[in-house]
Each structure stands twice: as C-alpha cells, then as structure tokens.
Design an enzyme around this catalytic site. Structure first.
Site: not given
Ligand code: SAH
Length: 397
Positions: A106, A119, A126, A130, A133, A181-182, A215, A238-240, A314, A357
């Site tokens: 998508e 995007c 992927c 995570c 996601c 994807g990464e 990203s 993407s730290l989180h 999300n 995202c």
């Molecule tokens: N693999 C890459 C791109 C992924 S999508 C990465 O991890 O950076 C882009 C961003 O969306 C990333 O920061 C990812 O962690 C975040 N993301 C993934 N699932 C999410 C969700 N359910 N809610 C909010 N952000 C999310």
C-alpha cells in the site's frame, strides 16, 4: 466442463520483470541498443515514465511501430491498483497495489495546503516484528525492487499532476519511507529509489533532499552506510522508548543494536549533513507515555541534533494497546520542550481508512489470493481529525 485458468498455481516468480527504473541511465541506454534502437530512446522512455505517461499511444516522439514493444520491454506495468480508499474529502488517498507475483503493498498520498506527501512501501510485509505495527504482524514476504518502490512515487506524482486529487493539478513535494517495510533492510533498492526521487526531471522526480524522509528501526550499519553516501535526505529513527529494557520489547531489533548505538549513528549522520534527524515515538497508553519516560527521553536528546515527532498510537486490530489520552500527550510534549527538545505531534490523517502510520497491512489478501482488480473511484469520507492542538509536524505527514 469449465477449465479455470491456473493463474494462482503458476510458479511464483519473485523477481519482477526488468524495468527502466531499475537501471542506471547508462544501463538503460545499453538496453535500448540491445533492443535494436538508438540509445536515446531510453531517455525518451524515461521522460514519459517520470511524467506518468504509461500509454504507448501518447509517446508521440517515438516511432509508432516500436512504441508498444519498447514499452513492454522497458516499462512493464509492475503495480496494478487493486483499490483506492479516500478520506479527508479525497485529499488523503490510500492505494492497494498488486505486484506481478500477487504480493500486495500500500501507499498513501496526503495533500495539504502547502505540500503533497506520499508514504511509500519498501517491502511487502516487514521482518522487524514491532508488536504495535500492523505490517509487522505478518512477517516479511519480500523486498520490493527499485522500480516497484519508485512506481509508487511516480503514480502519486501523476495523480497530483492530473488533478485527480481535489485542489486542482499540483506537484508531489514529499516522499516518506513510512509505509510497509524497513527501508534500510532493502538498502540497494532504496538507494536506487533515492536517486530516482532526487534526480531532476526529466530523468527523475526532482524532489528536494530535505523533502525525502527515510525512516528506520535503527539498523546501525545501514545508517552508517547512508552517512557515507553523501546524501542529505531526512533521517527518521523509530525510537519509541528511551530505555533499552522497554525498547527491546517494542522494537525487537533493539536486542541487536541498543538505543545508544542507534542514536550514535544518527548523530554522525546529523553531524555530516548539518541537519536534525527526527526521532519517532508512538505514544502508547501506559506503556511508554509515563512522565518519567518523557524526562528520560528529554535527557537523552537535549544535547543532540534531533527533534521528536510524537505519533499517538494508531490502534491495530487485535492489539491490546491504545493511544495515550490527550492529557498524557500534552504532559509528554511539555516535558520534552522543557528539556529543550523540539517536539511536534504527528497528525492522524488516514487513520479512518487504516492508512495512518503502522496500519498498512494489505488486508485484502484472503487465503493467499488477492481480491480482483476493482480500481474503483474514491468514495469521499468525512474529514479526518488533525490533532492540531499540539502542533503538527511541518515536514512530514
Ligand atoms: N520500518 C520503518 C518504517 C515503518 S512505518 C521504521 O520502523 O521506521 C513509520 C513509522 O510508523 C515508524 O516510526 C513506526 O514505528 C510507526 N508505527 C508503526 N506502527 C504504528 C502504529 N500502530 N501507530 C503509530 N505509529 C506506528
């Protein structure tokens, strides 16, 4: 007796057909010569491709007799639209694409008053797993080819240029690798894609480096490789979580490369480019949104060339997690800003069409068989709420 075509029993060819966008300009010119044509035909085809022209009949600068063959040989259709879904009065549009082997990906185009961002996906599925996601739940199907990634951006540019998106004809200005994807796990193809995005028209899409965001979960060797390339695209990490204990669970690759190593590699990128990197942080209720974690993050980043982009989670189907409530978001922002860290909150565009995202999951796949091509016109949806009260990110969507 009716004999059904054995379409889905055909051997799955995982390498897509050769496409001009996979080739360097020199390789494309050689390919044209191998097809019995002058080398400059490759340049003519590239012009049409990046301008979004796919119909050979419109390629009037090519001899009529060779148009169809050249197009078939160098511009095979790699992305078949299965479905568009729209939100925000048509200004957010998610497209589900079927690839030559049935894999689904998508992309999401978001038009704002001042910019239009697509995007894009760099892999089908992927492998990073995570847990919050949607894409991460089904694992990796395969890497996309450069042409499959570039094609998503070219389609978005064409949609903007054609006036298909409400607001009149416009220009695609931004690309973010935040779909499925990464990207840094598919490095060579993503590198080629960056070239195509940044090369001026007519041989590329001519985007500005700062308008392209890569990203990553934090694949340290690949960040270092990107640093050595001399590109100045925007890097998002993407730290989180600010602490390894929690990040090990939210971003499992953290067990391999720790927070300090990931930020160290991003720091070197920022030093080389002179530009801030973006730290992505999905705010998850009672998981990573506590005031003490905001303070930890503030301490970690206050002396770095970074800014924080908070994404209210999300929620994805089946996940026990939820977005942080607004007061917790506000508290988190306030603590980061008090620590001197520039902080924005991502808007929630596209969340009602599962286009935000982390929501991209190509959910149309049923028993491994994609649904039939519909390519229906977009159905306008009510506007999507933007969490403007906390300030939205000016650079990304
Ligand atoms: N693999 C890459 C791109 C992924 S999508 C990465 O991890 O950076 C882009 C961003 O969306 C990333 O920061 C990812 O962690 C975040 N993301 C993934 N699932 C999410 C969700 N359910 N809610 C909010 N952000 C999310």
């Amino acid at each position: 007796m009716t004999v059904l075509p054995l379409v889905f029993d055909a051997p799955r060819r995982t390498t897509p057909p050769r496409h001009l966008a996979d080739l360097t300009r020199a390789e494309a010119r050689t390919a044209a010569v191998e097809l019995g044509q002058p080398a400059f035909r490759a340049d003519q085809l590239a012009r049409h491709y990046y301008a979004g022209v796919t119909d050979p009949a419109q390629m009037t600068d090519l001899p009529a007799a060779v148009r169809a063959d050249l197009t078939a040989a160098l511009l095979p259709g790699l992305l078949t639209p299965v479905r568009h879904q729209s939100a925000d009065g048509g200004r957010t549009r998610k497209t589900l694409w079927r690839l030559h082997d049935g894999a689904l990906v998508e992309s999401v185009l978001m038009r704002y008053p001042e910019r239009a961002t697509v995007c894009i996906s760099s892999q089908a599925g992927c492998g990073m797993a995570c847990p919050f996601c949607a894409t991460g739940q089904s694992g990796l199907t395969r890497n996309l080819s450069a042409a499959e990634i570039i094609g998503q951006a070219v389609a978005a540019a064409a949609a903007m240029a054609s006036g298909d998106i409400p607001g009149g004809p416009g220009r695609l200005s931004n690309v973010v690798f935040m779909g499925m994807g990464e990207p840094l796990a598919n490095y060579p193809r993503v590198r080629k894609t960056l070239d195509a995005l940044l090369t001026p028209a007519p041989h590329g899409l001519g985007l500005a480096q700062r308008s392209v965001t890569v990203s990553t979960v934090g694949l340290v060797p690949a960040i270092r490789r990107l640093t050595e390339e001399g590109l100045n695209v925007t890097l998002a990490v993407s730290l989180h979580a600010p602490d390894d204990e929690l990040r090990d669970t939210l971003v499992p690759i953290n067990t391999r490369w720790k927070v300090a190593e990931v930020l160290g590699a991003a720091d070197d990128y920022a030093r080389r480019t002179g530009r801030r990197y973006s730290v992505e942080y999905a705010l998850i209720r009672d998981v990573n949104d506590q005031p003490f974690r905001a303070d930890l993050l503030g301490k970690l980043l206050s002396s770095r060339l970074a800014h924080v982009n908070l994404i209210p989670l999300n929620p994805t189907p089946g996940s026990p997690w939820d977005a942080s409530p607004l007061p917790a978001q506000r508290e988190f922002v306030a603590r980061l800003r008090a620590a001197g860290v520039p902080t924005t909150v991502r808007d929630t565009r596209g969340s009602d069409i599962d286009g935000a995202c982390g929501q991209l999951a190509a959910a149309d796949q049923v028993d491994g068989v994609p649904s039939v091509a519909l390519a229906t016109p977009s159905v306008p949806q009510p506007p999507v709420e933007e969490s403007v009260s906390l300030g939205t990110d000016p650079d990304e969507a």
